[in-house]
Write a protein that holds these residues in place. Structure first.
Motif, PDB file in Angstrom:
ATOM      1  N   PHE A  53       0.842  -1.186   0.000  1.00 47.32           N
ATOM      2  CA  PHE A  53       0.000   0.000   0.000  1.00 47.32           C
ATOM      3  C   PHE A  53       0.880   1.238   0.000  1.00 47.32           C
ATOM      4  N   CYS A  54       0.344   2.296  -0.521  1.00 47.04           N
ATOM      5  CA  CYS A  54       1.045   3.575  -0.527  1.00 47.04           C
ATOM      6  C   CYS A  54      -0.005   4.679  -0.560  1.00 47.04           C
ATOM      7  N   TYR A  55       0.185   5.659   0.285  1.00 51.75           N
ATOM      8  CA  TYR A  55      -0.679   6.838   0.298  1.00 51.75           C
ATOM      9  C   TYR A  55       0.157   8.057  -0.046  1.00 51.75           C
ATOM     10  N   LEU A  56      -0.427   8.958  -0.793  1.00 52.75           N
ATOM     11  CA  LEU A  56       0.226  10.215  -1.148  1.00 52.75           C
ATOM     12  C   LEU A  56      -0.446  11.354  -0.406  1.00 52.75           C
ATOM     13  N   ALA A  57       0.367  12.310   0.010  1.00 48.29           N
ATOM     14  CA  ALA A  57      -0.140  13.562   0.556  1.00 48.29           C
ATOM     15  C   ALA A  57       0.061  14.594  -0.547  1.00 48.29           C
ATOM     16  N   GLU A  58      -0.989  15.332  -0.870  1.00 45.22           N
ATOM     17  CA  GLU A  58      -0.922  16.323  -1.949  1.00 45.22           C
ATOM     18  C   GLU A  58      -1.376  17.690  -1.457  1.00 45.22           C
ATOM     19  N   LYS A  59      -0.678  18.695  -1.909  1.00 51.30           N
ATOM     20  CA  LYS A  59      -1.058  20.081  -1.628  1.00 51.30           C
ATOM     21  C   LYS A  59      -1.127  20.801  -2.968  1.00 51.30           C
ATOM     22  N   ASP A  60      -2.251  21.392  -3.256  1.00 53.33           N
ATOM     23  CA  ASP A  60      -2.477  22.079  -4.522  1.00 53.33           C
ATOM     24  C   ASP A  60      -2.178  21.171  -5.710  1.00 53.33           C
ATOM     25  N   GLY A  61      -2.509  19.875  -5.579  1.00 54.00           N
ATOM     26  CA  GLY A  61      -2.329  18.922  -6.671  1.00 54.00           C
ATOM     27  C   GLY A  61      -0.923  18.399  -6.856  1.00 54.00           C
ATOM     28  N   VAL A  62      -0.022  18.770  -5.940  1.00 53.42           N
ATOM     29  CA  VAL A  62       1.380  18.331  -6.043  1.00 53.42           C
ATOM     30  C   VAL A  62       1.688  17.399  -4.873  1.00 53.42           C
ATOM     31  N   ALA A  63       2.287  16.263  -5.157  1.00 57.75           N
ATOM     32  CA  ALA A  63       2.660  15.316  -4.100  1.00 57.75           C
ATOM     33  C   ALA A  63       3.734  15.944  -3.210  1.00 57.75           C
ATOM     34  N   VAL A  64       3.473  15.913  -1.905  1.00 56.76           N
ATOM     35  CA  VAL A  64       4.418  16.498  -0.944  1.00 56.76           C
ATOM     36  C   VAL A  64       4.872  15.487   0.103  1.00 56.76           C
ATOM     37  N   GLY A  65       4.316  14.281   0.058  1.00 59.29           N
ATOM     38  CA  GLY A  65       4.709  13.253   1.006  1.00 59.29           C
ATOM     39  C   GLY A  65       4.102  11.918   0.648  1.00 59.29           C
ATOM     40  N   PHE A  66       4.586  10.877   1.299  1.00 62.32           N
ATOM     41  CA  PHE A  66       4.075   9.540   1.044  1.00 62.32           C
ATOM     42  C   PHE A  66       4.260   8.658   2.271  1.00 62.32           C
ATOM     43  N   CYS A  67       3.493   7.588   2.291  1.00 66.19           N
ATOM     44  CA  CYS A  67       3.588   6.566   3.321  1.00 66.19           C
ATOM     45  C   CYS A  67       3.378   5.238   2.604  1.00 66.19           C
ATOM     46  N   MET A  68       4.245   4.261   2.856  1.00 64.97           N
ATOM     47  CA  MET A  68       4.074   2.988   2.179  1.00 64.97           C
ATOM     48  C   MET A  68       4.448   1.834   3.090  1.00 64.97           C
ATOM     49  N   GLY A  69       3.957   0.695   2.699  1.00 67.31           N
ATOM     50  CA  GLY A  69       4.285  -0.506   3.473  1.00 67.31           C
ATOM     51  C   GLY A  69       3.841  -1.740   2.766  1.00 67.31           C
TER      52      GLY A  69
END
Length: 69
Positions: A53-69
């Motif tokens: 799994f992987c989640y993206l954090a987006e601000k104004d449509g731009v990826a600024v972070g992620f979490c995966m496992g």
């Protein structure tokens, strides 16, 4: 006006962005030489949601972070 950070599940189409962020983190930690994955590797992993799994954090449509496992 504040921009919100949105969180969403990553899709196979996000593989290049995830790879770039992994490489940026590795570079910061002076471990870039340890990165052996490729964008295609992440794409294949994201196609199998039962094992990865992987989640993206987006601000104004731009990826600024992620979490995966």
């Amino acid at each position: 006006m504040k921009s919100e950070i949105l969180y969403r599940a990553a899709k196979p189409a996000d593989a290049d962005v995830i790879f770039d962020m992994v490489c940026a983190l590795a570079e910061y930690e002076k471990l870039r030489h340890e990165v052996v994955s490729t964008p295609d590797h992440f794409k294949k992993l994201l196609e199998n949601k039962d094992r990865f799994f992987c989640y993206l954090a987006e601000k104004d449509g731009v990826a600024v972070g992620f979490c995966m496992g």
